[in-house]
Design an enzyme around this catalytic site. Structure first.
Site, PDB file in Angstrom:
ATOM      1  N   GLU A 112      -5.210  -4.186  -1.605  1.00  0.00           N
ATOM      2  CA  GLU A 112      -6.631  -3.850  -1.664  1.00  0.00           C
ATOM      3  C   GLU A 112      -6.932  -2.522  -0.981  1.00  0.00           C
ATOM      4  O   GLU A 112      -8.042  -1.985  -1.110  1.00  0.00           O
ATOM      5  CB  GLU A 112      -7.477  -4.972  -1.048  1.00  0.00           C
ATOM      6  CG  GLU A 112      -7.159  -5.337   0.378  1.00  0.00           C
ATOM      7  CD  GLU A 112      -6.086  -6.402   0.511  1.00  0.00           C
ATOM      8  OE1 GLU A 112      -6.128  -7.161   1.497  1.00  0.00           O
ATOM      9  OE2 GLU A 112      -5.199  -6.482  -0.373  1.00  0.00           O
ATOM     10  N   ARG A 113      -5.941  -1.950  -0.260  1.00  0.00           N
ATOM     11  CA  ARG A 113      -6.140  -0.645   0.375  1.00  0.00           C
ATOM     12  C   ARG A 113      -5.964   0.504  -0.609  1.00  0.00           C
ATOM     13  O   ARG A 113      -6.451   1.607  -0.357  1.00  0.00           O
ATOM     14  CB  ARG A 113      -5.166  -0.484   1.543  1.00  0.00           C
ATOM     15  CG  ARG A 113      -5.401  -1.452   2.696  1.00  0.00           C
ATOM     16  CD  ARG A 113      -4.292  -1.338   3.711  1.00  0.00           C
ATOM     17  NE  ARG A 113      -4.498  -2.203   4.861  1.00  0.00           N
ATOM     18  CZ  ARG A 113      -3.613  -2.391   5.840  1.00  0.00           C
ATOM     19  NH1 ARG A 113      -2.456  -1.744   5.789  1.00  0.00           N
ATOM     20  NH2 ARG A 113      -3.874  -3.194   6.841  1.00  0.00           N
ATOM     21  N   SER A 161       5.649  -6.914   4.152  1.00  0.00           N
ATOM     22  CA  SER A 161       6.238  -7.213   5.452  1.00  0.00           C
ATOM     23  C   SER A 161       7.071  -8.488   5.388  1.00  0.00           C
ATOM     24  O   SER A 161       6.880  -9.341   4.511  1.00  0.00           O
ATOM     25  CB  SER A 161       5.141  -7.373   6.501  1.00  0.00           C
ATOM     26  OG  SER A 161       4.384  -8.553   6.253  1.00  0.00           O
ATOM     27  N   GLU A 171       9.992  -4.210  13.134  1.00  0.00           N
ATOM     28  CA  GLU A 171       9.706  -3.045  12.304  1.00  0.00           C
ATOM     29  C   GLU A 171       8.412  -2.387  12.778  1.00  0.00           C
ATOM     30  O   GLU A 171       7.397  -3.061  12.965  1.00  0.00           O
ATOM     31  CB  GLU A 171       9.551  -3.465  10.842  1.00  0.00           C
ATOM     32  CG  GLU A 171       9.269  -2.298   9.908  1.00  0.00           C
ATOM     33  CD  GLU A 171       9.086  -2.736   8.468  1.00  0.00           C
ATOM     34  OE1 GLU A 171       9.530  -1.992   7.567  1.00  0.00           O
ATOM     35  OE2 GLU A 171       8.492  -3.806   8.243  1.00  0.00           O
ATOM     36  N   LYS A 212      -1.157  -7.754  -8.563  1.00  0.00           N
ATOM     37  CA  LYS A 212      -2.116  -7.809  -7.465  1.00  0.00           C
ATOM     38  C   LYS A 212      -1.751  -6.676  -6.526  1.00  0.00           C
ATOM     39  O   LYS A 212      -0.859  -6.785  -5.700  1.00  0.00           O
ATOM     40  CB  LYS A 212      -2.035  -9.165  -6.749  1.00  0.00           C
ATOM     41  CG  LYS A 212      -3.337  -9.620  -6.049  1.00  0.00           C
ATOM     42  CD  LYS A 212      -3.846  -8.689  -4.971  1.00  0.00           C
ATOM     43  CE  LYS A 212      -2.998  -8.767  -3.712  1.00  0.00           C
ATOM     44  NZ  LYS A 212      -3.579  -7.877  -2.635  1.00  0.00           N
ATOM     45  N   PHE A 234       0.806  -1.220   0.000  1.00  0.00           N
ATOM     46  CA  PHE A 234       0.000   0.000   0.000  1.00  0.00           C
ATOM     47  C   PHE A 234       0.836   1.265   0.000  1.00  0.00           C
ATOM     48  O   PHE A 234       0.373   2.319  -0.429  1.00  0.00           O
ATOM     49  CB  PHE A 234      -0.932   0.023   1.226  1.00  0.00           C
ATOM     50  CG  PHE A 234      -0.237   0.319   2.530  1.00  0.00           C
ATOM     51  CD1 PHE A 234       0.040   1.620   2.921  1.00  0.00           C
ATOM     52  CD2 PHE A 234       0.170  -0.706   3.373  1.00  0.00           C
ATOM     53  CE1 PHE A 234       0.695   1.900   4.112  1.00  0.00           C
ATOM     54  CE2 PHE A 234       0.821  -0.441   4.566  1.00  0.00           C
ATOM     55  CZ  PHE A 234       1.087   0.863   4.937  1.00  0.00           C
ATOM     56  N   CYS A 259       9.645   1.117   3.769  1.00  0.00           N
ATOM     57  CA  CYS A 259      10.523   0.032   4.207  1.00  0.00           C
ATOM     58  C   CYS A 259      11.958   0.512   4.354  1.00  0.00           C
ATOM     59  O   CYS A 259      12.780  -0.155   4.988  1.00  0.00           O
ATOM     60  CB  CYS A 259      10.462  -1.144   3.238  1.00  0.00           C
ATOM     61  SG  CYS A 259      11.160  -0.798   1.613  1.00  0.00           S
TER      62      CYS A 259
END
Length: 510
Positions: free
Chosen positions: A182-183, A232, A389, A179, A155, A287
């Site tokens: 979805e956010r 993640s 993290e 893909k 996202f 990240c």
């Protein structure tokens, strides 16, 4: 949360057209700045994913046979659209992710770097040729696309990451299925419009919206040849093991705990300014964001903490529509709650709150997912906030006595995405860059993310697989090599069978 009936329903992008979802399952898409639901995104069933894969497979052979020059023409037109319609793209990024205008613009610029790298694919596709390796035999190599490949994007970079992990794949002749998170589905659908307008054949670019069911189908389907993922660490590890179990080439990029080592000789004003942007930019949802400072020397730690405190209290958070803000909200209420848990846990374990951002004043007037900048010192390596993290604006400070102690702390951490060091000592910098066990290293650079023509990737549990994002290694990841040995004998030549293993002393190759 139930989806409001008045919110618009989004679609997939399959075989060159928008397709409504048929699974009956949807997920709410929020504007993080207001907390409002702005759309509902369909979650694809396995059957929908299989259909998309089959259509991509059908489209692939023609794209593979298209000359590299014609493929690059499409990328040139796509790049022109990214530039010409960047304001539209910025608006979409800001609305669905909460980023500031400047941050969204920077993301697009970095994404264009990946397209530029892909435009240079002809140089990376050139093979090797050897004349007369033995017995009048010439040997040469060629690179071929893999087929249908899948990319799974996060996202926090809804444009840069999809471009970074798909542009080269398309340039070298593959069909790509994206893909997106979805956010943040709007950005991927807008990119689909750009690809269509640029002349990319139907089926070569596909967007499938979905959750774990869609991801698992991509990981397990035998027609998918490679998977690239950014997200993640736990999910990256799952993607890697599941994908490789099903004989796929996988490059899975996980999280980072990116520290800034601060030496006693560093210019603390410059260092503090670098820390602010690298640590809190995009609400720390990067990240490669600086997770905290490891400061060498107690006096330096105290002075840096004082300077940071004075600067952090002046940072402004708010809606992206306000051009004066420094950063916006985190992506969701769930993300906000988790970050607060990390802060609460650090305090319970004995850390000290220098700046507490858990209750920013904007929360009184907005339902957005806002957290103010938080700074925590007196942190120790056994605390959870050091080990894991934290994807939000809670940053930490650790004090050590020596550079070696700082290096050892970082090398012993399970994550190794990025690290940077601020110093005026070339000798200390050389020791640091040689001994540090991290994939991307900076010296007096706030965020050591490589430019688009250098390989991107962490070490240890920050990356699974041998592929890279950005850089020339992408061409290798998305192609397979073929080596050809050829000989054209004279028709009158007399030959005999040989049962010896071929060598360069042979006159023929058996």
């Amino acid at each position: 949360m139930p989806i409001q009936q008045k919110t618009k329903a989004l679609s997939h992008f399959i075989n060159g057209t928008k397709m409504e979802g048929t699974s009956g399952c949807f997920s709410a898409v929020y504007n993080p700045s207001t907390g409002e639901i702005i759309a509902q995104v369909p979650l694809a069933s396995k059957e929908e994913v299989r259909l998309a894969i089959q259509l991509a497979k059908t489209a692939f052979p023609a794209w593979k046979k298209t000359s590299i020059g014609k493929r690059i023409e499409v990328l040139h037109r796509f790049r022109q659209l990214l530039v010409a319609r960047q304001d539209e793209l910025i608006q979409v990024i800001c609305e669905e992710s909460g980023k500031t205008f400047e941050d969204a613009k920077g993301e697009i610029i970095r994404g264009i770097e990946s397209v530029d790298m892909a435009i240079g694919a002809p140089q990376l596709l050139k093979g090797e040729y050897s004349v007369n390796v033995g017995g009048d035999i010439n040997a040469f190599s060629a690179k071929a696309p893999l087929g249908v490949v899948a990319t799974i994007a996060p996202f926090n970079f809804p444009v840069m990451v999809p471009l970074a992990i798909s542009s080269m794949a398309i340039a070298v002749g593959n069909a790509v299925i994206l893909k997106p998170s979805e956010r943040v589905p709007h950005s991927a659908l807008l990119l689909s419009e750009f690809w269509k307008e640029a002349g990319l054949p139907d089926g070569i670019w596909t967007v499938i919206n979905g959750d774990k069911e869609a991801v698992n189908e991509l990981l397990e389907n035998k027609e998918i040849q490679a998977i690239s993922f950014v997200g993640s660490t736990p999910v990256a590890e799952y993607i890697y093991h599941t994908g490789t179990k099903h004989n796929k080439r996988v490059a899975a990029f996980g999280g980072g705990k990116n520290f800034m080592i601060v030496m006693p000789d560093a210019n603390l004003e410059q260092t503090a300014n670098a820390f602010l942007g690298a640590a809190y930019g995009a609400a720390s949802q990067r990240c490669m964001a600086i997770s905290g400072a490891i400061v060498v020397g107690k006096d330096t730690e105290e002075r840096l903490t004082k300077v940071l405190k004075e600067k952090i209290v002046n940072l402004k958070i708010g809606c992206y529509k306000d051009p004066t803000i420094d950063f916006g909200p985190v992506i969701s209420q769930q993300a906000k709650d988790l970050i607060i848990q990390y802060i609460d846990g650090a305090v319970a374990e004995g850390a000290n709150l220098v700046i507490d951002g858990r209750n920013p004043s904007i929360c009184e007037t907005s339902k957005g997912f806002y957290l103010g900048p938080t700074l925590i010192n007196h942190v120790t390596p056994d605390m959870q906030i050091f080990k894991e993290e934290v994807f939000g604006p809670a940053r930490i400070i650790l004090g050590v006595e020596t550079l070696q102690e700082a290096i050892d702390l970082i090398n012993n951490h399970e994550l190794g995405n990025g690290v940077t060091m601020f110093t005026r000592s070339g000798r200390a910098a050389r020791k640091f860059q040689e001994e540090i066990e991290v994939g991307m290293v900076g010296i007096n650079v706030p965020i050591p993310i490589p430019v688009g023509y250098h390989n991107f990737g962490g070490w240890k549990r920050s990356k699974f697989g041998e592929g890279h994002m950005f850089g020339p290694d992408q061409a290798r990841f998305f192609t397979k090599a073929k080596t050809i040995s050829e000989r054209w004998p004279d028709e009158a030549e007399n030959t005999t069978s040989s049962f010896a293993f071929p060598s360069n002393s042979d006159t023929t190759l058996h």
